[in-house]
Write a protein that holds these residues in place. Structure first.
Motif, PDB file in Angstrom:
ATOM      1  N   GLY A 202      21.568  52.937   2.375  1.00 40.69           N
ATOM      2  CA  GLY A 202      22.192  51.749   2.665  1.00 40.69           C
ATOM      3  C   GLY A 202      21.452  50.583   1.935  1.00 40.69           C
ATOM      4  N   LEU A 203      22.038  49.800   1.405  1.00 39.17           N
ATOM      5  CA  LEU A 203      21.291  48.458   0.746  1.00 39.17           C
ATOM      6  C   LEU A 203      22.180  47.100   1.498  1.00 39.17           C
ATOM      7  CD1 LEU A 203      19.351  46.902  -1.279  1.00 39.17           C
ATOM      8  CD2 LEU A 203      21.179  47.383  -2.837  1.00 39.17           C
ATOM      9  N   ILE A 204      21.238  46.392   1.916  1.00 31.87           N
ATOM     10  CA  ILE A 204      21.840  45.078   2.538  1.00 31.87           C
ATOM     11  C   ILE A 204      21.627  44.028   1.612  1.00 31.87           C
ATOM     12  CG2 ILE A 204      22.151  43.499   4.327  1.00 31.87           C
ATOM     13  CD1 ILE A 204      21.423  45.805   6.341  1.00 31.87           C
ATOM     14  N   GLY A 205      22.495  43.405   0.862  1.00 32.73           N
ATOM     15  CA  GLY A 205      22.173  42.124   0.157  1.00 32.73           C
ATOM     16  C   GLY A 205      22.523  42.133  -1.164  1.00 32.73           C
ATOM     17  N   ASN A 206      23.029  40.951  -1.811  1.00 32.05           N
ATOM     18  CA  ASN A 206      23.371  40.941  -3.011  1.00 32.05           C
ATOM     19  C   ASN A 206      23.007  39.588  -3.530  1.00 32.05           C
ATOM     20  OD1 ASN A 206      25.223  39.229  -1.703  1.00 32.05           O
ATOM     21  ND2 ASN A 206      26.850  39.490  -3.212  1.00 32.05           N
TER      22      ASN A 206
ATOM     23  N   THR B 225      25.298  52.776  -0.570  1.00 35.67           N
ATOM     24  CA  THR B 225      26.321  51.775   0.173  1.00 35.67           C
ATOM     25  C   THR B 225      25.792  50.295  -0.019  1.00 35.67           C
ATOM     26  OG1 THR B 225      27.138  53.638   1.629  1.00 35.67           O
ATOM     27  CG2 THR B 225      27.772  51.197   2.047  1.00 35.67           C
ATOM     28  N   ASN B 226      26.307  49.423  -0.759  1.00 36.75           N
ATOM     29  CA  ASN B 226      25.805  48.067  -0.708  1.00 36.75           C
ATOM     30  C   ASN B 226      26.586  47.171   0.397  1.00 36.75           C
ATOM     31  OD1 ASN B 226      25.321  45.695  -3.425  1.00 36.75           O
ATOM     32  ND2 ASN B 226      24.558  45.755  -1.465  1.00 36.75           N
ATOM     33  N   PHE B 227      25.962  46.827   1.341  1.00 36.60           N
ATOM     34  CA  PHE B 227      26.576  45.850   2.284  1.00 36.60           C
ATOM     35  C   PHE B 227      26.340  44.487   1.758  1.00 36.60           C
ATOM     36  CE2 PHE B 227      25.261  49.599   4.536  1.00 36.60           C
ATOM     37  CZ  PHE B 227      26.661  49.976   5.083  1.00 36.60           C
ATOM     38  N   ILE B 228      27.321  43.659   1.533  1.00 31.70           N
ATOM     39  CA  ILE B 228      27.342  42.236   1.078  1.00 31.70           C
ATOM     40  C   ILE B 228      28.374  41.374   1.899  1.00 31.70           C
ATOM     41  CG2 ILE B 228      26.774  42.841  -1.114  1.00 31.70           C
ATOM     42  CD1 ILE B 228      29.393  42.130  -2.107  1.00 31.70           C
ATOM     43  N   ARG B 229      27.944  40.202   2.495  1.00 32.25           N
ATOM     44  CA  ARG B 229      28.613  39.111   3.167  1.00 32.25           C
ATOM     45  C   ARG B 229      29.826  38.535   2.387  1.00 32.25           C
ATOM     46  NH1 ARG B 229      24.358  36.078   6.845  1.00 32.25           N
ATOM     47  NH2 ARG B 229      23.373  35.859   4.677  1.00 32.25           N
ATOM     48  N   THR B 230      29.298  37.828   1.370  1.00 24.60           N
ATOM     49  CA  THR B 230      30.048  37.237   0.469  1.00 24.60           C
ATOM     50  C   THR B 230      30.030  37.743  -1.044  1.00 24.60           C
ATOM     51  OG1 THR B 230      28.487  35.622   0.198  1.00 24.60           O
ATOM     52  CG2 THR B 230      30.068  35.394   2.050  1.00 24.60           C
ATOM     53  N   ALA B 231      30.777  37.036  -1.810  1.00 28.14           N
ATOM     54  CA  ALA B 231      30.639  37.299  -3.412  1.00 28.14           C
ATOM     55  C   ALA B 231      29.764  36.453  -3.792  1.00 28.14           C
ATOM     56  CB  ALA B 231      31.997  36.931  -3.994  1.00 28.14           C
ATOM     57  N   THR B 232      29.273  36.503  -4.834  1.00 25.50           N
ATOM     58  CA  THR B 232      28.159  35.803  -5.632  1.00 25.50           C
ATOM     59  C   THR B 232      28.497  35.943  -7.205  1.00 25.50           C
ATOM     60  OG1 THR B 232      25.827  35.141  -5.650  1.00 25.50           O
ATOM     61  CG2 THR B 232      26.384  37.503  -5.996  1.00 25.50           C
ATOM     62  N   TRP B 233      28.138  34.569  -7.717  1.00 23.85           N
ATOM     63  CA  TRP B 233      28.119  34.619  -9.389  1.00 23.85           C
ATOM     64  C   TRP B 233      26.989  35.740  -9.796  1.00 23.85           C
ATOM     65  CZ3 TRP B 233      32.563  33.108 -11.724  1.00 23.85           C
ATOM     66  CH2 TRP B 233      33.032  32.175 -11.126  1.00 23.85           C
TER      67      TRP B 233
ATOM     68  N   CYS C 138      16.561  46.761   2.691  1.00 25.79           N
ATOM     69  CA  CYS C 138      17.001  45.266   3.241  1.00 25.79           C
ATOM     70  C   CYS C 138      16.281  44.425   2.153  1.00 25.79           C
ATOM     71  CB  CYS C 138      16.326  44.853   4.321  1.00 25.79           C
ATOM     72  SG  CYS C 138      16.744  45.722   5.732  1.00 25.79           S
ATOM     73  N   ALA C 139      17.453  43.908   1.386  1.00 26.20           N
ATOM     74  CA  ALA C 139      17.006  42.993   0.299  1.00 26.20           C
ATOM     75  C   ALA C 139      17.834  41.590   0.900  1.00 26.20           C
ATOM     76  CB  ALA C 139      17.919  42.975  -1.025  1.00 26.20           C
ATOM     77  N   THR C 140      17.022  41.212   2.141  1.00 32.24           N
ATOM     78  CA  THR C 140      17.510  40.212   2.782  1.00 32.24           C
ATOM     79  C   THR C 140      16.724  38.818   2.888  1.00 32.24           C
ATOM     80  OG1 THR C 140      16.525  41.193   4.774  1.00 32.24           O
ATOM     81  CG2 THR C 140      18.759  41.601   4.481  1.00 32.24           C
ATOM     82  N   GLY C 141      15.912  38.758   1.993  1.00 39.31           N
ATOM     83  CA  GLY C 141      15.242  37.497   1.841  1.00 39.31           C
ATOM     84  C   GLY C 141      14.050  37.112   2.468  1.00 39.31           C
ATOM     85  N   PHE C 142      13.971  35.623   2.882  1.00 34.21           N
ATOM     86  CA  PHE C 142      12.705  35.103   3.401  1.00 34.21           C
ATOM     87  C   PHE C 142      13.099  34.047   4.384  1.00 34.21           C
ATOM     88  CE2 PHE C 142      12.140  36.718  -0.841  1.00 34.21           C
ATOM     89  CZ  PHE C 142      10.938  37.293  -1.006  1.00 34.21           C
ATOM     90  N   ASP C 143      11.994  33.612   5.073  1.00 34.26           N
ATOM     91  CA  ASP C 143      12.193  32.376   6.119  1.00 34.26           C
ATOM     92  C   ASP C 143      12.000  31.189   5.063  1.00 34.26           C
ATOM     93  OD1 ASP C 143      11.863  30.475   7.707  1.00 34.26           O
ATOM     94  OD2 ASP C 143      10.351  31.275   9.006  1.00 34.26           O
ATOM     95  N   VAL C 144      12.802  30.530   4.948  1.00 32.08           N
ATOM     96  CA  VAL C 144      12.735  29.312   4.144  1.00 32.08           C
ATOM     97  C   VAL C 144      13.002  27.804   4.894  1.00 32.08           C
ATOM     98  CG1 VAL C 144      13.425  30.392   2.003  1.00 32.08           C
ATOM     99  CG2 VAL C 144      15.243  29.593   3.385  1.00 32.08           C
ATOM    100  N   SER C 145      12.579  28.158   5.894  1.00 30.76           N
ATOM    101  CA  SER C 145      12.627  26.821   6.946  1.00 30.76           C
ATOM    102  C   SER C 145      11.687  25.661   6.483  1.00 30.76           C
ATOM    103  CB  SER C 145      12.455  27.146   8.348  1.00 30.76           C
ATOM    104  OG  SER C 145      11.185  27.477   8.686  1.00 30.76           O
ATOM    105  N   PHE C 146      10.693  26.023   5.769  1.00 30.05           N
ATOM    106  CA  PHE C 146       9.387  25.230   5.568  1.00 30.05           C
ATOM    107  C   PHE C 146       8.472  24.917   6.743  1.00 30.05           C
ATOM    108  CE2 PHE C 146      12.726  23.997   2.269  1.00 30.05           C
ATOM    109  CZ  PHE C 146      11.884  24.270   0.867  1.00 30.05           C
TER     110      PHE C 146
END
Length: 581
Positions: free
Chosen positions: A206-210, A229-237, A370-378
């Motif tokens: 199961g892969l989360i993120g696009n 199975t690739n779980f994505i919330r929204t489309a992306t270019w 999980c390819a769910t990114g980073f904390d980018v709050s600065f």
């Protein structure tokens, strides 16, 4: 002791700090600098400090086992930079032997490792040492910095006059904030903390993120797995590479030419850099570039997918560039394969054998990726107590309001590289990093050669800069209805990650620090730096004491326009004027 008259309620006692110095003008005092992080930003700063300054000490604290920041941490299959490798170098340090246009993480790590070794920067760096706290002391005009030694587990204190936070923006990874993550019984992997010992062969995944990581990961692991199975919330270019910067493995002849033909590599690098710099007009709403690129990318995605149902699900209705562009090498082709199941729905919770989604369905898999990114709050990752004990973690709790991508309010003698509203997605990022290092060192020079105690961005200047940025952002595609880490992983939040302009615009902005935007506090009389009346030239018997006598006026031009024209070799190329939107 004799006293001077009282003026405006302030006694003019002449203390030791106001005694006439016995040294020439601009005499250098010892400067202690601490830099947090030994990634691309920290190494650039260390190189430039070492190149231009004397009478300093530098300590770089790096939490990882080795240098290079995100390129040390990110080792997942297919990990590569989405910027052409010849663009992803310091301006003065080319690498003629990049293996391909888009280099992998191991090769990029090697570039920064070799850079540090070549210029002897490791003597400043302590790996496995993490800054866990910092406090400004107004009595000593110093930062007291708490450092954890990961080898021993002990915490000790260091101090500095100038504190530089080069901890980066895309290396503070996090698990997805989804219910019951710990319930899942199978192996869990995050793209930024990849464990190669976990076997994917023949497994259901199961892969989360696009985003960038997910798009790179999927084609690489797909041949090994039973199903994915690739779980994505929204489309992306999913972008094809920019025209002229397609993925390509350099031939032996090309590599030989880059190394041996004078000027060829420089021409090649400039061509790529010009293409990357020229992309900024894409981000302006309604621009001809936006219309052209959107049409091109839509045709590209349709040609790859050739499935009306997938096209309707994967092609966004928001503009190209609202989220960071990622060259999608093999991604679109891969998701059409029989063993890929694409689920366009948010994961709501995990189960012992998989997850449940907002679409009401439950999915099972052996391994979670999980390819769910980073904390980018600065927000700093540690308590940072500045003027009057104010904690920058609290100041930036809701919104990260900084100064020009390098400064923070109420934080004296403190800089953050790639801070809020820096050009991390506007064009060539390495050029921006160098500009920030140069800017910081101009302030370091003032501190070292004038009797400055502290310099702090004024709140008024910060608020004005934020207001200008927010107004500008309304003209860009970044404010459209897409979820992006540019907006703190939100849909409608403030665009806090990007500069209000192009990267070239940023270089011109930072070229001359605006001292009137800072509260500058001096030690004693602000003119004490004038010293004993002698110049530095008169202390150097090997110098030309009549250096200003010459046969023609070869001095630098004094207007920004003339300086820019000389610096950029204006008139050396043909072309029409840039159309300002």
């Amino acid at each position: 002791m004799a006293t001077m008259p009282v003026t405006n309620g302030v006694s003019a006692h002449r203390d030791e700090a106001d005694q006439l110095p016995k040294v020439p003008i601009h005499s250098e005092r010892q400067m202690r600098v601490i830099c947090i992080g030994a990634g691309a930003s920290g190494l650039a700063f260390a190189y430039k400090l070492q190149r231009s300054f004397d009478n300093f000490s530098l300590s770089i604290y790096e939490k990882n086992l080795d240098i290079s920041g995100t390129w040390y941490e990110n080792r997942y299959p297919g990990c590569a930079c989405d910027v052409a490798a010849h663009n992803y170098t310091y301006s003065f340090e080319p690498k003629p032997d990049w293996s391909s246009v888009y280099a992998g993480s191991e090769e990029i790590f090697g570039y920064f490792r070799d850079f540090a070794n070549k210029y002897g920067l490791r003597k400043y760096i302590k790996t496995r040492h993490e800054v866990v706290g910092a406090r400004w002391d107004p009595q000593t005009d110093q930062w007291h910095v708490q450092v954890k030694d990961h080898a021993s587990g002990s915490v000790y204190e260091d101090f500095c006059h100038i504190l530089v936070n080069a901890g980066g923006i895309l290396n503070n990874w996090k698990w997805p904030d989804i219910k019951n993550l710990d319930l899942f019984k199978g192996p869990k992997l995050h793209s930024a903390a990849w464990d190669p010992s976990i076997d994917l062969d023949g497994k259901t995944v199961g892969l989360i993120g696009n985003g960038s990581s997910g798009i790179q990961l999927l084609p690489e692991i797909l041949p090994r797995v039973k199903s994915l199975t690739n779980f994505i919330r929204t489309a992306t270019w999913v972008a094809p590479p920019l025209r002229g910067i397609e993925q390509h493995k350099y031939t032996e002849q090309e590599l030989s030419d880059f190394a041996n033909k004078p000027g060829l590599l420089l021409e090649h690098r400039k061509k790529y850099q010009t293409s990357t710099s020229g992309v900024f007009n894409l981000f302006i709403k309604g621009s001809e570039t936006q219309k052209l690129v959107r049409d091109t990318m839509e045709k590209h995605m349709k040609a790859q997918l050739q499935d009306p149902d997938l096209e309707s699900k994967l092609i966004p209705n928001w503009s190209v560039g609202c989220r960071r562009l990622t060259p999608g090498i093999k991604y679109l082709e891969s998701i059409k394969k029989d063993k890929v199941n694409l689920v366009i729905s948010s994961v709501t919770e995990f189960t012992p054998t998989g997850c449940k989604c907002a679409n009401g369905n439950e999915y099972n898999f052996d391994v979670l990726v999980c390819a769910t990114g980073f904390d980018v709050s600065f927000r700093p990752r540690f308590p940072l107590l500045g003027r009057d004990g104010k904690n920058l973690q609290d100041i930036w709790q809701k919104e990260s309001k900084g100064y020009m991508g390098v400064g923070a309010p109420d934080m004296p003698n403190y800089f953050v590289m790639l801070g809020p509203n820096c050009p991390i997605g506007n064009g060539p990022i390495m050029a921006a990093i160098e500009a920030q290092a140069d800017y910081i060192l101009k302030w370091c020079d003032r501190w070292q050669t004038e009797n400055i105690r502290s310099f702090t961005p004024k709140w008024e200047a910060v608020e004005d800069f934020v207001a200008h940025s927010d107004r500008f952002m309304q003209s860009t595609v970044w404010t459209e209805n897409c979820s992006s880490w540019y907006k703190g992983n939100s849909v409608t939040g403030r665009v806090s990650a990007l500069w209000p302009g192009s990267t070239l615009h940023y270089l011109e902005t930072l070229a001359q620090p605006r001292a009137d935007d800072y509260d500058v506090v001096y030690k004693g009389n602000r003119f004490n730096y004038l010293g004993n009346g002698f110049s530095q030239t008169e202390t150097d018997l090997t110098s030309d004491w009549a250096y200003y006598i010459r046969e023609k006026d070869d001095s630098e031009y004094l207007s920004k326009k003339k300086q820019r024209q000389i610096l950029t070799k204006s008139g050396s190329k043909s072309g029409s004027a840039f159309k300002v939107i």
